[in-house]
Design an enzyme around this catalytic site. Sequence first.
Site, PDB file in Angstrom:
ATOM      1  N   LYS A 153       0.873  -1.328   0.090  1.00  0.00           N
ATOM      2  CA  LYS A 153       0.157   0.113   0.011  1.00  0.00           C
ATOM      3  C   LYS A 153       0.889   1.188  -0.016  1.00  0.00           C
ATOM      4  O   LYS A 153       2.170   0.938   0.261  1.00  0.00           O
ATOM      5  CB  LYS A 153      -0.828  -0.093   1.333  1.00  0.00           C
ATOM      6  CG  LYS A 153      -1.910  -1.088   1.151  1.00  0.00           C
ATOM      7  CD  LYS A 153      -3.083  -0.825   2.314  1.00  0.00           C
ATOM      8  CE  LYS A 153      -4.031  -2.103   2.239  1.00  0.00           C
ATOM      9  NZ  LYS A 153      -4.918  -1.632   3.252  1.00  0.00           N
ATOM     10  N   HIS A 190       2.294   6.555   2.916  1.00  0.00           N
ATOM     11  CA  HIS A 190       1.889   8.005   2.699  1.00  0.00           C
ATOM     12  C   HIS A 190       2.668   8.643   3.758  1.00  0.00           C
ATOM     13  O   HIS A 190       3.387   8.548   4.724  1.00  0.00           O
ATOM     14  CB  HIS A 190       0.396   7.992   3.116  1.00  0.00           C
ATOM     15  CG  HIS A 190      -0.170   7.363   4.310  1.00  0.00           C
ATOM     16  ND1 HIS A 190      -0.001   7.867   5.546  1.00  0.00           N
ATOM     17  CD2 HIS A 190      -0.726   6.316   4.584  1.00  0.00           C
ATOM     18  CE1 HIS A 190      -0.539   7.330   6.487  1.00  0.00           C
ATOM     19  NE2 HIS A 190      -0.924   5.994   5.786  1.00  0.00           N
ATOM     20  N   HIS A 214       3.309   8.023   7.593  1.00  0.00           N
ATOM     21  CA  HIS A 214       4.209   7.046   7.857  1.00  0.00           C
ATOM     22  C   HIS A 214       5.592   7.829   7.992  1.00  0.00           C
ATOM     23  O   HIS A 214       6.341   7.579   8.834  1.00  0.00           O
ATOM     24  CB  HIS A 214       4.254   6.010   6.801  1.00  0.00           C
ATOM     25  CG  HIS A 214       3.242   4.805   6.642  1.00  0.00           C
ATOM     26  ND1 HIS A 214       2.473   4.885   5.524  1.00  0.00           N
ATOM     27  CD2 HIS A 214       2.429   4.088   7.867  1.00  0.00           C
ATOM     28  CE1 HIS A 214       1.510   3.879   5.964  1.00  0.00           C
ATOM     29  NE2 HIS A 214       1.450   3.699   6.938  1.00  0.00           N
TER      30      HIS A 214
END
Length: 624
Positions: A185, A188, A191
């Site tokens: 994933k 973003h 993080h």
Amino acid sequence: MDYSSSRPRPENGTIHPAPGRAEGRRKAARGEGRGGRDLPCGGKAMAACSFRRSIASQISKVLDLPPENLIKAISAVPVSKKRHVADFQLSIASIAEDGSSNCLTENLQLQAQKLAERLKCDAVVSEISAGPGTVNFTINRELLAKTVLQQVLKDGSEYGIKSELFSTVPRQKAVIEFSSPNIAKKFHIGHLRSTIIGNFIANLKVALGHEVTRINYLGDWGMQFGLLGVGFQLFGNREKLKSSPLQHLFEVYVEINKAAEDEDTKKLAKDFFRRMEEHDEQTLSLWKQFRDFSIEEYIRIYKRLGVHFDEYSGESFYQEKSQEVLKMLEDKGLLQKTTKGTGIVDLSEKKDLSSFSTVMRSDGTSLYITRDLAAAIDRMNKYSWDTMIYVTDKSQSNHFQHLFQILKLMGYDWAERCQHVSFGLVQGMKTRRGEVIFLEDVLNEVRSRMLQNMASAKTTKEIEDPVETAEKVGLAALIIQDFRGLLSSDYQFSWDRALQSRGDTGVFLQYTHARLHSLEQMHGNEQLTDVNVACLQEPDAISVLQHLLRYDEVLYRSSQDLQPKHIVSYLLTLSHLAAVAHKTLPVKGSTPQLAQARLCLFQAARSVLANGMKLLGITPVTQM
């Protein structure tokens, strides 16, 4: 107080060479460096420490109180633009709070006035005055310069850390879980925040002598891996998986998600994940490749950030252990079944299910929180930690509240020593190509923008490795923009604001450090010895010295609330003060004695600036 047990005091404002770092390391190895709990200051009084103790010693005789009770009430005064400010102040209210004032109703101003009149100036304190609820102390100017500069240059990277403010803080084992991206994933911006905040907390705790384990808890299990497995069988390419796993798995995930609503795809994905849970060798082997290649790439990217982990863990580790947790919850009578067949734990005070947490699916499999319960118990068994900190965005506050509540209900009192450090959301973080998908996009973007700025700046000198410098300066820009406010606040990201070379930015910190470093290079980088710093009497020199005095208090504040903003604000002020002093206190053209003293002042400022930057996760540059 008798200072003979502290460090020897050189005569006439002269600074003698400090013992070498190797000796410091030998002392640390012998356990002499950090401990010193029986004697605050560890027998090596820090600059601010020795002044506070001297002031406390005098007040204690007048008020008949132990000096230890007064130390925390005496703080260094922030530098003021009004110029003349005292160096330390005693807050009357804070000693009154301790019950040591017999007339709380009396006006604080009057109490301060009375106390100030009873105190006398001595060899350390040259002036005493009363302020609004405070007693102010000005340190003998020669002694201030001599003590502060000697201490900074002697302690090097440990300046501020040896302070007696930390003497009552026990050394602890800390586990910090941070970063924690999901494989396949987007990595973003949340993080990125988790990564730099967790790294800061770990750096600070290590510097203060705690034993820290850094854990990256990856999202590496769950139904999405069923989808990803099926997707890889349809759209995957083993070469691309090896060369750029994060990019390729994300592409595969996007493709298969287009078909995710299709009943056949859903069935295939469920099937794939069921085989994973049943330990089917073929499916697990493919999943393991996804995970291993991704971790390899993460390690490479984290290296660019200057971040490392002691353990790469993940939800996959706790599949079986989460079943043990469900069994424990059942045995303790905490697991309740709903009509739908899911398993819940009642968290309400009145036991009326007004608050509950779902810990099991209707098919008996575990959920995210069940795996977190298993991980917390496992880490306590493995590390016997004193504190465990989770660094995630504030949308997960509820989750962690439930996690800690369930652990307590299970009888684990250590749940009270778990802490969630939450942070706000960042808006507006986009690269020139659009939305941020990978952390590497952000790092490449900040590096290229910084290179462009450096190329167009008139002040840029020939730099040995411009790309490496642009990366470090760019990272400083990201970190300072992120750390300037309260972590829990949301903020609007701006590339232009972050990358400004003037003002309160990471670029300005790096520029100041590089400038001070080149000043040292220009005037000979030899160790300064036998420097007479008593001549540093100019207001701009005094301002820098006063600011250096406060460093231990700033570290102490950040260690208490885990907010980096105190250190950021301190370093920005230090850089502004150093920039002013650089203009008004020239080294070139001064008498040799004055030049040496000023060089000593700038060296101390650079040393503390570098120490603070490293704690924040910034690598100081020496050219810019």
